[in-house]
Write an enzyme that holds these catalytic residues in place. Structure first.
Site, mmCIF file in Angstrom:
data_model
loop_
_atom_site.group_PDB
_atom_site.id
_atom_site.type_symbol
_atom_site.label_atom_id
_atom_site.label_comp_id
_atom_site.label_asym_id
_atom_site.label_seq_id
_atom_site.Cartn_x
_atom_site.Cartn_y
_atom_site.Cartn_z
ATOM 1 N N ASP A 39 0.835 -1.199 0.000
ATOM 2 C CA ASP A 39 0.000 0.000 0.000
ATOM 3 C C ASP A 39 0.875 1.256 0.000
ATOM 4 O OD1 ASP A 39 -2.261 -1.558 0.098
ATOM 5 O OD2 ASP A 39 -2.482 -1.428 2.272
ATOM 6 N N TYR A 67 6.017 -8.607 8.738
ATOM 7 C CA TYR A 67 5.645 -7.195 8.840
ATOM 8 C C TYR A 67 5.742 -6.720 10.288
ATOM 9 C CZ TYR A 67 3.284 -7.992 4.317
ATOM 10 O OH TYR A 67 2.985 -8.315 3.022
ATOM 11 N N ARG A 173 -3.860 -5.186 7.534
ATOM 12 C CA ARG A 173 -4.906 -4.268 8.026
ATOM 13 C C ARG A 173 -6.201 -5.013 8.300
ATOM 14 N NH1 ARG A 173 -7.111 -2.064 2.776
ATOM 15 N NH2 ARG A 173 -5.634 -2.796 1.209
#
Length: 301
Positions: A39, A67, A173
């Site tokens: 993103d 991540y 997310r």
């Protein structure tokens, strides 16, 4: 033309396509491809394939990733991250560290994840984020993903910093959103840093500015990983001159064309080089035929 893979540090504000476009200008070549989108607000490791290395793109997209994310509890947005429009806010004062920790750890393992509307997945030929921007919501099927591990690095409620190791296709997310739903307070992702993709790690990544400087001072090739180096687990096989034509045409070849005869395991994958030492591709040994058959070709005439 440069062939191989370079570990790019994607900075905030760039799309993965932006990175490719800028690299084309820096390197002066068109044949460049990225290995899975990050993103625009996310940062971190983005392996980029160059020249014949673009044939590696699909292989690297399938790799596990790691991540570092900051989850903001109590806030729900339409994009599932803090860049979106806030849909709901809830008080998190009653949450305890123990409760949050226990909930997060329940997501380790396999779980069914519904892709977010703001994503590049296509439905009916149109990207979901394009439909979302038109105010449309379509039904998305849940997809199996695997969370290998979640290491909670810091809890300072309503924020939780965690390191997540996961399978391909996992939306961090959405993981934050789902954790918030389980806790009953909602959540969104506040920031995301990708620290690892397969063998590519954050500490070895280079910004576009650093890559440009290396190009200017003549040290760029030090940062390029050769294509064959992406298969360190595969033994190398060197072929005699008489076998070159078989290789260039993608044909199977027998043990008689191998320079150094060794014992190979059934279905063993190997790196194959022509008589001049040029890497040609990945082959698999067929025991019943005593032949090597092409799995992935990297040679180009």
């Amino acid at each position: 033309m440069i062939h191989g893979v370079i570990n790019v540090y994607k900075e905030k504000g760039f799309t993965s396509h932006d990175v490719v476009a800028k690299l084309r200008g820096i390197l002066g070549q068109k044949k460049i491809g990225h290995t899975g989108t990050l993103d625009p607000d996310a940062t971190g490791v983005l392996p980029v394939c160059l020249g014949k290395g673009t044939k590696l793109c699909d292989l690297l997209t399938d790799k596990d990733k790691t991540y570092r994310a900051v989850m903001l509890l109590g806030t729900v947005t339409d994009t599932q991250d803090s860049s979106g429009e806030v849909l709901e806010k809830k008080d998190t004062a009653s949450l305890t560290v123990e409760e949050v920790t226990a909930c997060i750890q329940k997501f380790v393992g396999n779980y069914e994840q519904v892709p977010p509307m703001y994503s590049a997945l296509k439905v009916g030929g149109k990207k979901l984020y394009e439909l979302a921007r038109e105010g449309k919501t379509v039904e998305r099927k849940a997809r199996p993903v695997q969370i290998h591990s979640i290491e909670i690095m810091e809890i300072d409620l309503p924020r939780v910093t965690m390191e997540v190791s996961c399978s391909k296709g996992t939306y961090i997310r959405t993981l934050c959103h789902d954790i918030g739903e389980k806790l009953g307070c909602g959540a969104c992702m506040e920031s995301l840093l990708r620290t690892k993709v397969s063998r590519f790690e954050l500490g070895d990544s280079l910004t576009l500015g650093e890559i440009e400087k290396k190009k200017q001072d003549g040290t760029l090739m030090e940062a390029i990983i050769p294509i064959d180096a992406m298969f360190p687990e595969c033994r190398s096989v060197d072929v005699k001159e008489a076998g070159n034509q078989y290789l260039y045409n993608g044909n199977p070849f027998s043990l008689s064309f191998v320079k150094k005869r060794e014992k190979y395991e059934p279905e063993e994958r190997v790196r194959v080089y022509d008589a001049q030492g040029v890497f040609v591709g990945i082959y698999r040994y067929r025991q019943e035929e005593k032949m090597f058959r092409l799995e992935k070709m990297f040679y180009e005439k």
